[in-house]
Motif scaffolding. Structure first.
Motif, PDB file in Angstrom:
ATOM      1  N   GLU A 179       0.855  -1.193   0.000  1.00 55.28           N
ATOM      2  CA  GLU A 179       0.000   0.000   0.000  1.00 55.28           C
ATOM      3  C   GLU A 179       0.885   1.235   0.000  1.00 55.28           C
ATOM      4  OE1 GLU A 179      -3.207  -0.215  -0.241  1.00 55.28           O
ATOM      5  OE2 GLU A 179      -3.395  -2.395   0.067  1.00 55.28           O
ATOM      6  N   ILE A 180       0.423   2.277  -0.671  1.00 62.04           N
ATOM      7  CA  ILE A 180       1.249   3.485  -0.777  1.00 62.04           C
ATOM      8  C   ILE A 180       1.533   4.104   0.586  1.00 62.04           C
ATOM      9  CG2 ILE A 180      -0.694   5.070  -1.146  1.00 62.04           C
ATOM     10  CD1 ILE A 180       1.188   6.523  -3.175  1.00 62.04           C
ATOM     11  N   GLU A 181       0.629   3.925   1.543  1.00 63.49           N
ATOM     12  CA  GLU A 181       0.846   4.486   2.881  1.00 63.49           C
ATOM     13  C   GLU A 181       2.094   3.899   3.543  1.00 63.49           C
ATOM     14  OE1 GLU A 181      -3.273   5.180   1.711  1.00 63.49           O
ATOM     15  OE2 GLU A 181      -2.020   3.360   1.752  1.00 63.49           O
ATOM     16  N   GLN A 182       2.490   2.676   3.124  1.00 65.90           N
ATOM     17  CA  GLN A 182       3.663   2.031   3.717  1.00 65.90           C
ATOM     18  C   GLN A 182       4.968   2.691   3.280  1.00 65.90           C
ATOM     19  OE1 GLN A 182       2.222  -1.968   2.242  1.00 65.90           O
ATOM     20  NE2 GLN A 182       3.044  -2.607   4.238  1.00 65.90           N
ATOM     21  N   SER A 184       6.019   5.528   3.783  1.00 65.61           N
ATOM     22  CA  SER A 184       6.591   6.373   4.840  1.00 65.61           C
ATOM     23  C   SER A 184       7.542   5.604   5.745  1.00 65.61           C
ATOM     24  CB  SER A 184       5.478   7.007   5.679  1.00 65.61           C
ATOM     25  OG  SER A 184       4.697   6.008   6.314  1.00 65.61           O
ATOM     26  N   ASN A 185       7.489   4.268   5.699  1.00 68.17           N
ATOM     27  CA  ASN A 185       8.373   3.446   6.528  1.00 68.17           C
ATOM     28  C   ASN A 185       9.701   3.138   5.830  1.00 68.17           C
ATOM     29  OD1 ASN A 185       6.306   3.239   8.483  1.00 68.17           O
ATOM     30  ND2 ASN A 185       5.376   1.534   7.348  1.00 68.17           N
ATOM     31  N   SER A 210       3.801  13.557   0.049  1.00 67.94           N
ATOM     32  CA  SER A 210       2.586  13.856   0.813  1.00 67.94           C
ATOM     33  C   SER A 210       2.253  12.744   1.803  1.00 67.94           C
ATOM     34  CB  SER A 210       1.414  14.079  -0.145  1.00 67.94           C
ATOM     35  OG  SER A 210       1.038  12.865  -0.785  1.00 67.94           O
ATOM     36  N   TYR A 211       2.988  11.623   1.746  1.00 64.05           N
ATOM     37  CA  TYR A 211       2.747  10.498   2.662  1.00 64.05           C
ATOM     38  C   TYR A 211       3.749  10.490   3.823  1.00 64.05           C
ATOM     39  CZ  TYR A 211      -0.682   8.714  -0.604  1.00 64.05           C
ATOM     40  OH  TYR A 211      -1.807   8.584  -1.397  1.00 64.05           O
ATOM     41  N   ASP A 212       4.179  11.662   4.215  1.00 59.04           N
ATOM     42  CA  ASP A 212       5.002  11.851   5.427  1.00 59.04           C
ATOM     43  C   ASP A 212       6.303  11.060   5.383  1.00 59.04           C
ATOM     44  OD1 ASP A 212       3.080  13.545   6.582  1.00 59.04           O
ATOM     45  OD2 ASP A 212       1.946  11.817   7.314  1.00 59.04           O
TER      46      ASP A 212
END
Length: 301
Positions: A179-182, A184-185, A210-212
């Motif tokens: 997932e694109i949110e990952q 940021s890790n 934009s995903y920190d």
């Protein structure tokens, strides 16, 4: 104005030294100095400031040097057209393209071109600045956008997209990304937002930021980005033309990519009949055809 004196002036201005210009022209330093003094007297101006470390052009000298550079480019273009043979390909061809495309795609394929044309000399100029082809800063360009300069013949070669890639070793150590949110890790490897790059790549990077994302490694060209990726430093934003020559890359988030980036080959109208240009153009088009075919075969397998 004496053409011979202008030729000597150009050599001195280019070398910044009477001695070095004399070596190039096969003249003694005193002979070169006499010609420069005679030119200055005929123009009633000083062309050089003289100091211990060499010569520096005056403002008037800069104006004359700009004119002789333009004359020299035109003469080189005329000479190239005259030398072009209908049966042989030889001489220098000045090619300009971006650092990424030149180092990662074009240069590894040039041995094939030299194999068929051993007397051809490629001067490959890699920079993001768009060189002025009509002013003969280069003979032919491969650029990531359609050239806007007038009097150019242009040919669209292919389209490129920027995508996310990582090494297998990096993903095995730091985990797959589903997932694109990952993102940021992970460490993001990309061109610096302040560096010259295609708009589509910059837009993709801004979207990712934009995903920190807090851990980044930025480089000013794609060669550096690739080195970071293959050495397991993180997830990189890279052009998709790398997939054939770097099979160990793993595409991350396959649904995410930039918009299309058109790749154009362009050269001045006045070099339309150049045999060297024709050979290089046909070579690049054949390599792109083979590149596309291999990618299709890999996708179907």
């Amino acid at each position: 104005m004496d053409w011979d004196k202008l030729r000597i002036f150009h050599a001195v201005a280019d070398a910044g030294s009477l001695t070095h210009a004399g070596d190039t022209l096969h003249l003694s330093q005193s002979a070169v100095s006499r010609q420069i003094r005679a030119l200055e007297e005929s123009l009633n101006t000083t062309l050089f400031h003289r100091h211990a470390r060499g010569l520096i052009l005056t403002e008037q000298g800069e104006l004359l040097f700009d004119a002789t550079k333009s004359m020299n480019r035109r003469l080189e273009a005329a000479s190239a057209r005259i030398r072009d043979s209908e049966e042989e390909v030889f001489g220098e061809l000045r090619v300009t393209t971006t650092t990424g495309f030149g180092t990662l795609w074009l240069a590894p394929r040039l041995p094939k071109l030299y194999e068929k044309n051993p007397d051809l000399k490629i001067d490959l100029m890699l920079e993001e600045r768009v060189l002025d082809l009509p002013m003969r800063e280069a003979d032919v360009a491969i650029r990531m956008k359609e050239p806007s300069q007038a009097d150019l013949i242009r040919k669209r070669l292919m389209s490129v997209r920027m995508r996310l890639y990582a090494s297998r070793e990096y993903l095995a150590q730091h985990g797959e990304i589903h997932e694109i949110e990952q993102i940021s890790n992970h460490r993001l490897i990309c061109q610096s937002p302040n560096s010259i790059q295609v708009a589509a790549g910059a837009t993709l990077i801004q979207h990712l930021l934009s995903y920190d994302i807090t851990n980044m490694f930025t480089v000013n060209n794609y060669f550096g980005v690739l080195q970071g990726v293959v050495n397991h430093l993180g997830v990189g934003v890279l052009p998709d033309y790398l997939t054939e020559d770097t099979p160990d890359l793993v595409r991350v988030l396959p649904d995410l990519q930039s918009g299309e980036v058109p790749v154009f080959l362009a050269y001045p109208e006045e070099l339309r009949q150049s045999k060297r240009i024709a050979v290089f153009r046909d070579f690049v088009q054949e390599e792109i055809f083979n590149h596309r075919r291999k990618i299709r075969e890999a996708a179907d397998s």
